[in-house]
Write an enzyme that holds these catalytic residues in place. Structure first.
Site, PDB file in Angstrom:
ATOM      1  N   GLU A 254       0.868  -1.178   0.000  1.00 47.91           N
ATOM      2  CA  GLU A 254       0.000   0.000   0.000  1.00 47.91           C
ATOM      3  C   GLU A 254       0.902   1.223   0.000  1.00 47.91           C
ATOM      4  O   GLU A 254       1.566   1.528   0.990  1.00 47.91           O
ATOM      5  CB  GLU A 254      -0.920  -0.010   1.227  1.00 47.91           C
ATOM      6  CG  GLU A 254      -2.007   1.049   1.189  1.00 47.91           C
ATOM      7  CD  GLU A 254      -1.711   2.224   2.092  1.00 47.91           C
ATOM      8  OE1 GLU A 254      -1.394   3.304   1.554  1.00 47.91           O
ATOM      9  OE2 GLU A 254      -1.784   2.064   3.315  1.00 47.91           O
ATOM     10  N   CYS A 293      -1.249   9.101   3.303  1.00 49.60           N
ATOM     11  CA  CYS A 293      -1.185   8.444   1.995  1.00 49.60           C
ATOM     12  C   CYS A 293      -2.433   8.738   1.182  1.00 49.60           C
ATOM     13  O   CYS A 293      -2.425   8.609  -0.041  1.00 49.60           O
ATOM     14  CB  CYS A 293      -0.999   6.944   2.168  1.00 49.60           C
ATOM     15  SG  CYS A 293      -2.289   6.156   3.158  1.00 49.60           S
TER      16      CYS A 293
END
Length: 682
Positions: A254, A293
């Site tokens: 990720e 993120c």
């Protein structure tokens, strides 16, 4: 002060000093970090030999209750983490996302136990008939991997990043070794100390490597799962190591991504949606100082609204107070370190070679409290790029801080193309009140996004926001975002299980799965199943009921009671061209009559019937047809007592097989009952 590692059942120091953690607000030293010299082969082996057997013996119900207990324990001690969290540069809101958001993942995953059997493993899907006579079937079970989850986490969420991952692997029955970023590992260490001291997790279920962790994945094997959160470059380098592919090790990546937020053409100034858009963009620039993120890096707006959006954001950013998060009125803290500050500055300078700076200063920022010289404060930066199809660095370079760029589009097709130029995102938002615009955008942009938020006035008050991954939804994304998935509710748990096809006689498969399979033995229950307590019931035990011959009067009476006068039940002259030969009994009459046949009416251990699953009517029943019911214990699921005064009970699923005088099934359903336990001390 040493920031320690928790491995092989002990708190230990690493050799020397790999990193010195400092307070991001004033530069004060917090502690020294090292994991050098740790026996990583032994650490992983400890998880496999100590943590794994303990977790795998537990049922999903027990693991869920374990997570719930841990969540309740931590939420009662949450205040102690806020003071430590402020040293990472986080405001109270930032810390709330990390601390209570992380604990929320434990609660959410604990609740998923209701979707799993009361077994250590999961029975997946439905049985597949593999023979004409029904004596040979196939099914699938999913068992916990006999390995360890190795979590390599980023610096921005020291608690949430750990808890959102371990909640899933623990629920699946797999132990974890967590390696947080050394920069903020002091906060992760504080949380792990509280978890270990609680004694709620079995030994070996959780280990912590606080330092660099060099060599942590060298000894991973085919039973293990590696997850990585951080930069795409580092993640792909690790995922590309030869032994990862040679040993077929599951690796979930990720990565940070260039996420976008799109303003619909309908959301002009003066509409609620325009204000919502500005509020959302501002939040994603300033919350966690832009170190997420999922943060919005590209603000994509209709060409005619660029100036209005720019001016509105300028006004909001100008009022944002930056500084020591412990002080009243401060709305944005600092980056996590001065090293990170320099990295953000370098990337902003690269972006400014193609873009116009419309707010902020890469070399200076006004702060309230804290230290400019020793702290890691950085100004919010807003840029503008009027030619995003020619000046493309904005689609390639991410400044991981309070940095975003306004980009114009002419048509929705152009807006979608700009989103796609990010080469894969964790999340994109679109703010619009027009559901046609929303549908076009979602269906065309979904392939390049892990998540899409559609935001408007109708949902804004309760929306969790652009930047908030939710434990019951998938978090991840294609391409640049890493190509992996985390969380996702039940889907995330299944990631840590191995699926195996099993074949055999229905009775054998029933005993393996502890779920009744059609064709298995059905010994007659004695006494009636409604006279037996939860512990006494056995999967497969069956009540063979008395029979009833359906009459036209039954059909008419049921129509009168229910109000269901559908022509197939009430008008024989209207059946030409239909599937029916004559007027047909209501399916719900059959189910109601079945209940009248299988219920034992006297007071007993059955407390209530609270639902029906998988109800199907498969063969017409005409007046004159005689029906009976095979009523079989299908599955048992234990339940915990909510209090000392609560009744000890479990959930029992019964298969209702309604059949006619030819022995053929006419309808089938599963009813859910709550059944009292014989032992009320449980």
């Amino acid at each position: 002060m040493k920031i320690q590692n928790y491995v092989q059942g002990s708190w230990v120091d690493g050799d020397g000093v790999e990193y010195t953690a400092v307070n991001a607000i004033n530069g004060d030293v917090i502690g020294e970090v090292s994991s050098a010299g740790l026996d990583y082969e032994g650490i992983l082996d400890y998880a496999r030999k100590v943590g794994s057997p303990a977790l795998r013996k537990m049922t999903f119900q027990e693991r869920g209750r374990m997570l719930k207990s841990l969540a309740l324990h931590l939420i009662g001690r949450k205040d102690k983490f806020y003071e430590i969290s402020a040293k990472t540069g986080a405001t109270k809101i930032d810390s709330w996302i990390d601390i209570e958001g992380g604990i929320g993942n434990l609660f959410a995953n604990a609740s998923l136990r209701r979707q799993f059997p009361d077994l250590p493993y999961y029975v997946d899907g439905v049985a597949a008939p593999l023979s004409k006579g029904g004596t040979f079937i196939g099914h699938h079970i999913m068992v916990p991997r006999k390995g360890v989850a190795i979590h390599i986490n980023a610096f921005n969420f020291p608690i949430w990043g750990m808890l959102e991952k371990i909640a899933v692997n623990l629920m699946a029955g797999v132990p974890a070794v967590v390696k947080p970023s050394e920069i903020t590992s002091f906060l992760t260490e504080a949380m792990v100390r509280e978890i270990i001291s609680s004694g709620i997790l079995p030994e070996g279920a959780l280990q912590l490597v606080s330092g660099f962790g060099r060599g942590i994945i060298d000894h991973a094997n085919h039973n293990d799962v590696i997850t990585f959160t951080g930069s795409a470059a580092t993640g792909k380098k690790l995922k590309g190591l030869p032994h990862i592919s040679e040993r077929s090790i599951a690796f979930n990546l990720e990565a940070d991504s260039l996420n976008a937020c799109v303003l619909g053409e309908d959301a002009v100034p003066g509409t609620p949606e325009f204000d919502i858009f500005i509020k959302e963009a501002l939040k994603e620039i300033t919350i966690k100082c832009g170190q997420k993120c999922t943060a919005i890096r590209r603000i994509i707006v209709p060409e005619k609204l660029v100036d209005e959006v720019q001016n509105a954001l300028y006004a909001k950013l100008s009022k944002t107070v930056i500084g020591d998060p412990n002080l009243e009125g401060v709305r944005m803290g600092s980056l996590v370190s001065r090293h990170q500050m320099e990295r953000v500055k370098q990337n902003v300078e690269l972006l400014l070679e193609e873009q116009e700076l419309v707010f902020g200063d890469v070399n200076n920022v006004e702060i309230t409290g804290g230290s400019k010289e020793k702290g890691a404060f950085f100004s919010p930066i807003l840029m503008r790029n009027d030619h995003p199809f020619e000046k493309t660095r904005v689609h390639d370079i991410e400044a991981f801080g309070p940095v975003s760029t306004v980009l114009p589009y002419k048509t929705m097709e152009e807006a979608i193309e700009l989103v796609e130029m990010g080469k894969g995102s964790l999340v994109t938002s679109i703010v619009t009140a027009d559901d046609k615009i929303a549908r076009e955008f979602v269906t065309e942009a979904a392939h390049i996004n892990g998540r899409i938020l559609v935001l408007n006035e109708r949902c804004a008050k309760e929306s969790t926001g652009h930047g908030s991954p939710m434990p019951l939804l998938t978090h991840g994304g294609p391409g640049r975002a890493g190509g992996g998935e985390e969380m996702g509710g039940k889907r995330g748990i299944l990631h840590y299980l191995h699926r195996t096809a099993i074949q055999g006689h229905p009775e054998t498969i029933t005993r393996i799965t502890e779920q009744f399979q059609v064709g298995a033995d059905q010994p007659e229950a004695n006494p009636h199943v409604f006279r037996q307590h939860f512990e006494e019931l056995r999967v497969g035990d069956t009540v063979f009921t008395h029979k009833h011959t359906v009459t036209t009067t039954d059909i008419v009476n049921f129509a009168n009671v229910s109000g269901d006068n559908f022509y197939a039940h009430m008008d024989e002259t209207s059946l030409e061209g239909t599937l029916f030969e004559r007027r047909v009994a209501h399916g719900y009459f059959l189910l109601s009559k079945a209940a009248g046949l299988f219920v034992d009416p006297k007071k007993g251990p059955v407390l209530l019937n609270y639902g029906i699953d998988e109800c199907r009517f498969v063969k017409p029943v005409y007046p004159g047809t005689t029906i009976g019911v095979r009523f079989t214990v299908k599955e048992k699921i234990d339940q915990e007592k909510r209090s000392e005064e609560d009744v000890a009970k479990g959930i029992v699923k019964f298969l209702v097989d309604m059949y006619d005088d030819e022995g053929e099934t006419v309808g089938m359903a599963t009813i859910l009952t709550m059944v009292k336990k014989l032992d009320q001390s449980q």
